[in-house]
Design a protein around this motif. Structure first.
Motif, PDB file in Angstrom:
ATOM      1  N   PHE A  95      -7.174   7.886  -2.192  1.00 33.66           N
ATOM      2  CA  PHE A  95      -6.977   9.240  -1.949  1.00 33.66           C
ATOM      3  C   PHE A  95      -6.619  10.260  -2.784  1.00 33.66           C
ATOM      4  O   PHE A  95      -6.781  11.347  -2.864  1.00 33.66           O
ATOM      5  CB  PHE A  95      -6.129   9.427  -0.519  1.00 33.66           C
ATOM      6  N   PRO A  96      -5.283   9.766  -3.710  1.00 30.02           N
ATOM      7  CA  PRO A  96      -5.099  10.824  -4.431  1.00 30.02           C
ATOM      8  C   PRO A  96      -6.156  11.278  -5.744  1.00 30.02           C
ATOM      9  O   PRO A  96      -6.287  12.443  -5.975  1.00 30.02           O
ATOM     10  CB  PRO A  96      -3.805  10.189  -5.466  1.00 30.02           C
ATOM     11  N   ALA A  97      -6.900  10.195  -6.066  1.00 27.51           N
ATOM     12  CA  ALA A  97      -8.007  10.513  -7.087  1.00 27.51           C
ATOM     13  C   ALA A  97      -9.251  11.445  -6.316  1.00 27.51           C
ATOM     14  O   ALA A  97      -9.723  12.254  -6.831  1.00 27.51           O
ATOM     15  CB  ALA A  97      -8.591   9.088  -7.500  1.00 27.51           C
ATOM     16  N   ALA A  98      -9.644  11.002  -5.136  1.00 31.29           N
ATOM     17  CA  ALA A  98     -10.537  11.678  -4.328  1.00 31.29           C
ATOM     18  C   ALA A  98     -10.191  13.155  -3.969  1.00 31.29           C
ATOM     19  O   ALA A  98     -10.951  14.161  -4.059  1.00 31.29           O
ATOM     20  CB  ALA A  98     -11.023  10.887  -3.024  1.00 31.29           C
ATOM     21  N   ILE A  99      -9.129  13.202  -3.830  1.00 33.56           N
ATOM     22  CA  ILE A  99      -8.449  14.658  -3.343  1.00 33.56           C
ATOM     23  C   ILE A  99      -8.540  15.472  -4.771  1.00 33.56           C
ATOM     24  O   ILE A  99      -8.850  16.342  -4.815  1.00 33.56           O
ATOM     25  CB  ILE A  99      -7.212  14.475  -2.627  1.00 33.56           C
ATOM     26  N   LYS A 100      -8.169  14.959  -5.717  1.00 31.02           N
ATOM     27  CA  LYS A 100      -7.905  15.753  -7.154  1.00 31.02           C
ATOM     28  C   LYS A 100      -9.466  15.868  -7.575  1.00 31.02           C
ATOM     29  O   LYS A 100      -9.902  17.058  -7.967  1.00 31.02           O
ATOM     30  CB  LYS A 100      -7.262  14.828  -8.038  1.00 31.02           C
ATOM     31  N   ILE A 101     -10.252  15.043  -7.316  1.00 28.88           N
ATOM     32  CA  ILE A 101     -11.797  15.373  -7.742  1.00 28.88           C
ATOM     33  C   ILE A 101     -12.319  16.290  -6.969  1.00 28.88           C
ATOM     34  O   ILE A 101     -13.020  17.180  -7.329  1.00 28.88           O
ATOM     35  CB  ILE A 101     -12.479  13.815  -7.996  1.00 28.88           C
ATOM     36  N   THR A 102     -12.142  16.255  -5.632  1.00 33.27           N
ATOM     37  CA  THR A 102     -12.669  17.309  -4.689  1.00 33.27           C
ATOM     38  C   THR A 102     -12.167  18.590  -5.055  1.00 33.27           C
ATOM     39  O   THR A 102     -13.070  19.684  -5.273  1.00 33.27           O
ATOM     40  CB  THR A 102     -12.338  16.929  -3.147  1.00 33.27           C
ATOM     41  N   ALA A 103     -10.666  18.908  -5.551  1.00 29.45           N
ATOM     42  CA  ALA A 103     -10.348  20.205  -5.828  1.00 29.45           C
ATOM     43  C   ALA A 103     -11.039  20.572  -7.030  1.00 29.45           C
ATOM     44  O   ALA A 103     -11.075  21.883  -7.353  1.00 29.45           O
ATOM     45  CB  ALA A 103      -8.909  20.013  -5.973  1.00 29.45           C
TER      46      ALA A 103
ATOM     47  N   TYR B 286       0.826  -1.245   0.125  1.00 29.27           N
ATOM     48  CA  TYR B 286       0.092   0.096  -0.234  1.00 29.27           C
ATOM     49  C   TYR B 286       0.827   1.448   0.141  1.00 29.27           C
ATOM     50  O   TYR B 286       0.528   2.247  -0.592  1.00 29.27           O
ATOM     51  CB  TYR B 286      -0.941   0.051   1.240  1.00 29.27           C
ATOM     52  N   ALA B 287       2.113   1.365   0.807  1.00 29.84           N
ATOM     53  CA  ALA B 287       2.675   2.485   0.889  1.00 29.84           C
ATOM     54  C   ALA B 287       3.555   2.892  -0.339  1.00 29.84           C
ATOM     55  O   ALA B 287       3.496   3.911  -0.744  1.00 29.84           O
ATOM     56  CB  ALA B 287       3.640   2.242   2.196  1.00 29.84           C
ATOM     57  N   ILE B 288       4.187   1.407  -0.971  1.00 30.45           N
ATOM     58  CA  ILE B 288       4.679   1.713  -2.236  1.00 30.45           C
ATOM     59  C   ILE B 288       3.848   2.100  -3.194  1.00 30.45           C
ATOM     60  O   ILE B 288       4.118   2.930  -4.170  1.00 30.45           O
ATOM     61  CB  ILE B 288       5.516   0.332  -2.278  1.00 30.45           C
ATOM     62  N   ALA B 289       2.783   1.554  -3.270  1.00 32.79           N
ATOM     63  CA  ALA B 289       1.852   2.054  -4.204  1.00 32.79           C
ATOM     64  C   ALA B 289       1.136   3.136  -4.194  1.00 32.79           C
ATOM     65  O   ALA B 289       1.121   4.128  -5.344  1.00 32.79           O
ATOM     66  CB  ALA B 289       0.464   0.949  -4.400  1.00 32.79           C
ATOM     67  N   MET B 290       1.204   3.982  -3.190  1.00 35.22           N
ATOM     68  CA  MET B 290       0.845   5.428  -3.024  1.00 35.22           C
ATOM     69  C   MET B 290       1.696   6.430  -3.777  1.00 35.22           C
ATOM     70  O   MET B 290       1.395   7.342  -4.342  1.00 35.22           O
ATOM     71  CB  MET B 290       0.759   5.808  -1.395  1.00 35.22           C
TER      72      MET B 290
END
Length: 175
Positions: free
Chosen positions: A162-170, A66-70
């Motif tokens: 989280f990367p996608a959700a944060i970008k969509i929220t922005a 999970y950490a590496i994939a992030m």
């Protein structure tokens, strides 16, 4: 009329639907991550003969993957776009969640039984092994590696949330 008022005037209530869907997907993400820790001791460990070391191996590898994939998935989401990246992430973590259901069937099939007999068939196949200890060790080892593979697929998919959700929220809620 300045630029910020024009942006705000063009927004609709649809963005709140998107926000609700992102919240729901993130809640499901957390539930998928925690379901093994809530069920392994009472349900999974007795079926497969797992011990604390097996569980630690599975959860430790999940966390590392999970950490590496992030690190990688955030760049992937930027490259393909937030919507496509999120679709990719949800599809992959759904596939990983479904793979968990097939670990018991695959364990049984790898032990020489029929693929669709379930746990009862696995117990019958264990009786044909030389000793019970060899059978428990085989089921435990095979099931741990299958669960480990399923958890790694799940980790890669969940890391995109989280990367996608944060970008969509922005995008839907500008300043």
């Amino acid at each position: 009329m300045n630029g910020s008022n024009q942006t705000f005037a063009g927004m609709t209530r649809y963005r709140w639907v998107v926000c609700s869907m992102l919240f729901l997907a993130t809640a499901i993400n957390y539930m998928d991550r925690q379901v093994l820790s809530l069920t392994w001791k009472d349900f999974i460990a007795p079926e497969f003969g797992w011990n604390d070391t097996d569980y630690g191996l599975i959860t430790g590898c999940f966390s590392i993957v999970y950490a590496i994939a992030m690190l990688v998935v955030g760049k992937f989401v930027d490259k393909v776009g937030a919507r496509r990246g999120y679709l990719w992430a949800i599809g992959l973590w759904s596939a990983g969640a479904c793979l968990h259901a097939f670990c018991g069937i695959a364990t049984n099939g790898l032990l020489g039984g029929e693929w669709l007999t379930g746990f009862e068939g696995a117990r019958q196949n264990l009786s044909t092994l030389q000793t019970v200890a060899d059978g428990v060790w085989t089921v435990s080892t095979v099931s741990v590696w299958l669960f480990l593979a399923a958890r790694c697929v799940l980790a890669i998919g969940e890391s995109g949330n989280f990367p996608a959700a944060i970008k969509i929220t922005a995008e839907y809620f500008p300043k």
